[in-house]
Scaffold this active site. Structure first.
Site, PDB file in Angstrom:
ATOM      1  N   GLU A  59      11.378 -14.704  12.734  1.00 59.58           N
ATOM      2  CA  GLU A  59      11.861 -15.879  13.258  1.00 59.58           C
ATOM      3  C   GLU A  59      11.847 -16.394  14.762  1.00 59.58           C
ATOM      4  OE1 GLU A  59      13.050 -15.131   8.983  1.00 59.58           O
ATOM      5  OE2 GLU A  59      13.251 -13.908  10.762  1.00 59.58           O
ATOM      6  N   GLU A  95      16.956 -10.219  -2.285  1.00 52.40           N
ATOM      7  CA  GLU A  95      16.835  -9.904  -0.706  1.00 52.40           C
ATOM      8  C   GLU A  95      16.221 -10.836  -0.019  1.00 52.40           C
ATOM      9  OE1 GLU A  95      14.864  -6.082   0.079  1.00 52.40           O
ATOM     10  OE2 GLU A  95      15.416  -5.032  -1.554  1.00 52.40           O
ATOM     11  N   GLY A 141       7.445  -7.184   8.432  1.00 47.97           N
ATOM     12  CA  GLY A 141       8.303  -6.153   7.811  1.00 47.97           C
ATOM     13  C   GLY A 141       7.489  -4.879   7.857  1.00 47.97           C
ATOM     14  N   GLU A 152       8.678  -5.509  12.899  1.00 47.55           N
ATOM     15  CA  GLU A 152       9.514  -4.734  12.322  1.00 47.55           C
ATOM     16  C   GLU A 152      11.030  -4.961  12.918  1.00 47.55           C
ATOM     17  OE1 GLU A 152      12.086  -2.671  10.242  1.00 47.55           O
ATOM     18  OE2 GLU A 152      10.225  -2.950   9.606  1.00 47.55           O
ATOM     19  N   GLN A 188      12.302   4.586   3.198  1.00 45.69           N
ATOM     20  CA  GLN A 188      10.781   4.580   3.352  1.00 45.69           C
ATOM     21  C   GLN A 188      10.088   5.567   2.477  1.00 45.69           C
ATOM     22  OE1 GLN A 188       9.466   1.904   5.118  1.00 45.69           O
ATOM     23  NE2 GLN A 188      11.288   0.987   6.017  1.00 45.69           N
ATOM     24  N   ARG A 247       2.669   0.837  -6.370  1.00 43.02           N
ATOM     25  CA  ARG A 247       2.758   0.104  -5.256  1.00 43.02           C
ATOM     26  C   ARG A 247       1.762   0.276  -4.016  1.00 43.02           C
ATOM     27  NH1 ARG A 247       5.032   1.283  -0.402  1.00 43.02           N
ATOM     28  NH2 ARG A 247       5.979  -0.431   0.917  1.00 43.02           N
ATOM     29  N   GLU A 305       5.019  -6.456   2.183  1.00 43.29           N
ATOM     30  CA  GLU A 305       5.530  -6.001   0.937  1.00 43.29           C
ATOM     31  C   GLU A 305       6.883  -6.126   0.819  1.00 43.29           C
ATOM     32  OE1 GLU A 305       7.606  -4.987  -1.450  1.00 43.29           O
ATOM     33  OE2 GLU A 305       7.161  -2.829  -1.358  1.00 43.29           O
TER      34      GLU A 305
END
Length: 379
Positions: free
Chosen positions: A125, A148, A74, A96, A41, A50, A139
């Site tokens: 989901e 990914e 996320g 998360e 992270q 970013r 992001e």
């Protein structure tokens, strides 16, 4: 690589990669768990390009957040959720998949936003929210944008939880391709040749000392090493003067309307003109940019762009993906190129990509150089 992760921690299988079953337990072990470490992270939180883009997008467009409900897909460390809260959101759901959620929860509390931000550990989901949201922020971008395949989860979140009048952060994305010159190809060829020299030495010693002839394995070893050294794309932060021709967009994405089917296969036929005198075409570079524009009905007051294009002094942790040619081709200003590009998810791992790239070069005299076609993996 990106700044946060959303996934699943169960053993159930999911349908992804165009209907191919994906074992979620294996997917979590291979992918999501990487984002459970603070050092990972920190690497992305240290990317000023970013960070500045997201910060300016949120605080330059408070009208999208003040009094609104927000979903952070996320959330990772939770920083985007915190910014949404600081910008005046009424409620933020920060989802998360990994144990990074525990750190995010502590960070939210330390910044006095626990009454606004609810951190939820689980897969987007699978989780159920008590309401629809006005904004989805995430992001989700990987190397060359789509590596990914996290965007699948963002699309799922959009379809399940975004209000019809809602906005996406970011709202749009583009993928670019351009011809380049670089010394990386020479280095990689030396690495490959060195690995083969080592193999032949190993083969001779095995025959001399142990009486076993290993030569039957030379061809598969060579193919293995070629894939590793010559057919796998590279991460690099290029300088703008390494781009030797015009760049072209190979994919445009509207995050509000795109479907998973739309991003399973990226195909484009583009043209490029060489703009540098007497140089070598050493390969192609791919990069992306994303935009924060809001929607037609609810536009941004201050549009923000985050770009990973070659830069003199502001590289990103994404860099560019470099697809090398072996050997390089002599080119000169005025040469015209037709490039056919395709990118698909690998059958073995839907988060990795396979690229096929072919090119024809026409000289100003009208002479055509021999066309070429190469395959690469993005791992």
């Amino acid at each position: 690589m990106r700044g946060s992760a959303d996934g699943v921690a169960s053993d159930r299988s999911a349908m992804s990669n165009g209907g191919v079953a994906v074992d979620k337990g294996v997917d979590f072990a291979n992918y999501f768990c990487t984002y459970a470490f603070l050092y990972h992270q920190k690497e992305m939180l240290s990317d000023r390009v970013r960070m500045d883009a997201y910060y300016n997008a949120v605080f330059g467009n408070k009208h999208h957040f003040t009094g609104k409900t927000v979903l952070d897909v996320g959330t990772g460390s939770g920083i985007l959720a915190i910014w949404a809260g600081q910008a005046g959101a009424r409620k933020v759901y920060a989802v998360e998949a990994t144990k990074m959620s525990e750190h995010a929860r502590e960070l939210v509390k330390a910044n006095n936003l626990e009454d606004v931000i609810e951190v939820i550990e689980g897969s987007i989901e699978d989780v159920t929210l008590p309401e629809k949201v006005d904004v989805i922020i995430s992001e989700w971008m990987g190397y060359f944008l789509l590596r990914e395949s996290m965007f699948d989860s963002v699309i799922c979140a959009r379809d399940r939880w975004l209000k019809p009048t809602g906005v996406m952060y970011p709202s749009h994305a583009r993928m670019w391709l351009a011809p380049i010159r670089t010394g990386l190809g020479d280095q990689k060829m030396r690495d490959y040749e060195g690995s083969m020299d080592d193999w032949f030495g190993f083969m001779d010693e095995t025959k001399t000392y142990y009486g076993v002839d290993m030569s039957v394995l030379t061809k598969p070893f060579s193919e293995e090493q070629k894939k590793y050294y010559l057919q796998t794309s590279l991460w690099n932060n290029l300088h703008p003067n390494q781009v030797v021709g015009t760049a072209a967009v190979i994919k445009e994405i509207d995050c509000l309307t795109v479907t998973v089917i739309d991003i399973l296969n990226v195909r484009a036929s583009i043209s490029s003109s060489i703009t540098t005198e007497e140089t070598r075409l050493c390969g192609f570079a791919g990069w992306f940019d994303v935009h924060f524009r809001g929607s037609k009905e609810n536009p941004a007051q201050h549009e923000i762009e985050l770009t990973t294009a070659p830069s003199e002094d502001h590289g990103t942790h994404w860099g560019q993906q470099v697809f090398l040619l072996h050997p390089p081709i002599e080119i000169s200003e005025g040469d015209d190129m037709i490039v056919n590009f395709s990118m698909n998810r690998t059958k073995e791992n839907h988060r990795l990509m396979e690229v096929e790239l072919s090119c024809e070069i026409r000289k100003p005299s009208g002479k055509l150089l021999p066309p070429f076609k190469n395959k690469y993996s993005i791992e």
